[in-house]
Design a protein around this motif. Structure first.
Motif, PDB file in Angstrom:
ATOM      1  N   ARG A   3      -4.204   4.026 -15.973  1.00 43.88           N
ATOM      2  CA  ARG A   3      -4.425   4.250 -14.175  1.00 43.88           C
ATOM      3  C   ARG A   3      -3.225   3.416 -13.423  1.00 43.88           C
ATOM      4  O   ARG A   3      -2.434   2.343 -14.000  1.00 43.88           O
ATOM      5  CB  ARG A   3      -5.170   2.918 -14.643  1.00 43.88           C
ATOM      6  N   ARG A   5      -1.312   2.874  -9.660  1.00 44.66           N
ATOM      7  CA  ARG A   5      -1.775   2.336  -8.260  1.00 44.66           C
ATOM      8  C   ARG A   5      -0.222   3.250  -7.674  1.00 44.66           C
ATOM      9  O   ARG A   5       1.170   2.660  -7.862  1.00 44.66           O
ATOM     10  CB  ARG A   5      -1.971   1.311  -7.978  1.00 44.66           C
ATOM     11  N   SER A  50      -9.562   6.861  -6.946  1.00 42.29           N
ATOM     12  CA  SER A  50      -9.969   5.679  -5.404  1.00 42.29           C
ATOM     13  C   SER A  50      -9.066   5.394  -4.441  1.00 42.29           C
ATOM     14  O   SER A  50      -7.926   4.859  -4.826  1.00 42.29           O
ATOM     15  CB  SER A  50     -10.007   4.745  -6.883  1.00 42.29           C
ATOM     16  N   TYR A  65      -3.146   2.939   0.382  1.00 43.49           N
ATOM     17  CA  TYR A  65      -2.940   2.960  -1.369  1.00 43.49           C
ATOM     18  C   TYR A  65      -4.269   4.023  -2.035  1.00 43.49           C
ATOM     19  O   TYR A  65      -5.055   4.186  -1.383  1.00 43.49           O
ATOM     20  CB  TYR A  65      -3.145   1.413  -1.546  1.00 43.49           C
ATOM     21  N   GLU A  67      -5.668   4.857  -6.531  1.00 38.26           N
ATOM     22  CA  GLU A  67      -5.278   4.405  -7.951  1.00 38.26           C
ATOM     23  C   GLU A  67      -5.832   6.080  -8.786  1.00 38.26           C
ATOM     24  O   GLU A  67      -6.783   6.401  -8.364  1.00 38.26           O
ATOM     25  CB  GLU A  67      -5.750   2.931  -8.058  1.00 38.26           C
ATOM     26  N   GLU A  98       2.205   0.435 -12.667  1.00 47.71           N
ATOM     27  CA  GLU A  98       0.452   0.479 -13.526  1.00 47.71           C
ATOM     28  C   GLU A  98      -0.351  -0.603 -12.998  1.00 47.71           C
ATOM     29  O   GLU A  98       0.289  -1.494 -13.307  1.00 47.71           O
ATOM     30  CB  GLU A  98       1.567   0.707 -14.881  1.00 47.71           C
ATOM     31  N   ALA A  99      -1.849  -0.135 -13.545  1.00 50.12           N
ATOM     32  CA  ALA A  99      -2.433  -1.643 -13.388  1.00 50.12           C
ATOM     33  C   ALA A  99      -2.372  -1.818 -14.417  1.00 50.12           C
ATOM     34  O   ALA A  99      -3.294  -1.512 -15.712  1.00 50.12           O
ATOM     35  CB  ALA A  99      -4.334  -0.458 -12.744  1.00 50.12           C
ATOM     36  N   LEU A 104      -7.687  -3.487  -7.286  1.00 49.26           N
ATOM     37  CA  LEU A 104      -6.816  -3.334  -5.972  1.00 49.26           C
ATOM     38  C   LEU A 104      -7.557  -3.471  -4.552  1.00 49.26           C
ATOM     39  O   LEU A 104      -6.998  -4.330  -3.511  1.00 49.26           O
ATOM     40  CB  LEU A 104      -6.436  -2.047  -6.313  1.00 49.26           C
ATOM     41  N   LEU A 234       0.257  -4.295  -4.727  1.00 46.40           N
ATOM     42  CA  LEU A 234       0.934  -4.431  -6.260  1.00 46.40           C
ATOM     43  C   LEU A 234       1.625  -5.212  -6.446  1.00 46.40           C
ATOM     44  O   LEU A 234       2.236  -5.560  -8.097  1.00 46.40           O
ATOM     45  CB  LEU A 234       1.377  -2.594  -5.422  1.00 46.40           C
ATOM     46  N   ASP A 237      -0.005  -6.881 -10.214  1.00 48.41           N
ATOM     47  CA  ASP A 237       0.859  -5.718 -11.530  1.00 48.41           C
ATOM     48  C   ASP A 237       1.868  -5.695 -11.793  1.00 48.41           C
ATOM     49  O   ASP A 237       2.507  -5.606 -12.696  1.00 48.41           O
ATOM     50  CB  ASP A 237      -0.361  -3.777 -10.367  1.00 48.41           C
TER      51      ASP A 237
END
Length: 261
Positions: A3, A5, A50, A65, A67, A98-99, A104, A234, A237
Motif C-alpha cells: 500500500r 500513500r 482510497s 491524500y 492510498e 509506503e503505508a 491515515l 505521513l 509511515d
C-alpha cells in the motif's frame, strides 16, 4: 499486497476540478504509468484507491491524500514521479510513502486554509477577525439537501488571523490589494468549511468581499492541541521506514511551488 500513500495538489485552474473528475484523471494516470494495481472483487472490478477528505470543488489544495494497493512492490518515489508525469500540471503528486501504520483517515483531524479576499482592506479584515475571535458563538446557515441548516461555526475554529501577501503560501498574485486570512479548523460534524467562516465574518462584522474568496488548503493532518499546529499525516509511515527520504512538509514549502497560469 503493498500500500502506497500519496499527497497531491490542486493548483491554479485545476482547483475547479471536481473530485469525480480527479478520480477519472487519476485512474488514467495509473494505466499510463503501468502501475500494478490491485482490483476489487465483483462484477465490475475497480482499482483499490482510497481517497481521504477531498477538498470541495473550486478550492485549491496543497494537501490532498489517497492510498493505493499494489499487487507487486514498487519504490514509492519512482511511483510518485511516474504518476506526476502522467497527470496534468496543477494536479501534482508531491509525496509518496509506503503505508506502514494504520489509520491515515484517522490522522486527518484538522486543516489549515488560506482565504484570499480581493478588494478587501486588510485593516477591515483584521477588525472582522478580532470580532469573530471574540465571539462565543457564531451562528451560520447552510443550504443542505434537507433544507436550510443553522449551526455554530465558532467551536471548530482553532485559530483565525490576518497575514500579509508576502506571508501567503497559496498560489496567487501578491501585487494586488487584498486581505489574506489564515484559518485552522477542526474536522467536526457538521463540517465547518471556509465559506462557513466567511459567512460568520459577515454575521459578526459585516465583512462582505466584493468578489468570491480564493480558498486554498495548505495542510491537513493531526491537530496538536498544545501548539495548534497541524502535523504531517505521513510522518508516522516515514518514521517507521528509516530509509525513507525527508518529507515535503507543506505550507512552508508551498510558497515556491506555484500553480500554472
Amino acid at each position: 499486497m503493498q500500500r502506497i500513500r500519496l499527497r497531491y495538489t490542486k493548483r491554479g485552474r485545476l482547483r475547479f476540478t471536481s473530485h469525480r473528475d480527479f478520480q477519472r484523471a487519476f485512474e488514467r494516470a495509473l494505466r499510463r504509468a503501468e502501475v500494478p494495481m490491485a482490483y476489487s472483487a465483483g462484477f465490475t472490478p475497480h482499482p483499490k484507491v482510497s481517497y481521504a477528505n477531498a477538498a470541495p470543488t473550486g478550492t485549491g489544495s496543497e494537501a490532498e491524500y489517497l492510498e493505493i494497493a499494489l499487487t507487486a512492490p514498487r519504490d514509492p518515489e519512482r511511483l510518485r514521479s511516474l504518476l506526476d508525469a502522467s497527470l496534468p500540471a496543477g494536479l501534482d503528486v508531491i509525496d509518496a510513502v509506503e503505508a506502514r501504520t494504520p489509520g491515515l483517515a484517522d490522522r486527518l483531524t484538522a486543516s489549515v486554509w488560506e482565504l484570499r479576499l480581493d478588494g478587501v482592506d486588510p485593516a477591515e479584515a483584521e477588525r472582522a477577525v478580532a470580532a469573530f475571535n471574540a465571539a462565543e458563538t457564531v451562528e451560520v446557515q447552510r443550504l443542505t439537501k434537507n433544507g436550510m441548516r443553522t449551526f455554530d461555526a465558532r467551536p471548530a475554529v482553532v485559530s483565525l488571523k490576518s497575514v500579509t501577501p508576502h506571508e501567503s503560501a497559496a498560489d496567487g498574485p501578491i501585487d494586488q490589494p487584498c486581505a489574506i486570512l489564515r484559518l485552522v479548523v477542526r474536522h467536526v460534524t457538521p463540517a465547518v468549511r471556509p465559506d462557513d467562516v466567511l459567512s460568520g465574518l459577515s454575521a459578526v462584522a459585516d465583512l462582505a468581499p466584493p468578489v468570491p474568496a480564493a480558498v486554498t488548503r495548505l495542510a491537513q493532518g493531526l491537530l496538536d492541541d498544545e501548539t495548534g499546529a497541524v502535523t504531517d499525516p505521513l510522518a508516522p509511515d516515514r518514521e517507521a521506514d528509516p530509509a525513507a527520504p525527508a518529507a515535503f512538509t507543506g505550507a512552508a514549502d508551498t510558497a515556491t511551488a506555484k500553480a500554472p497560469a
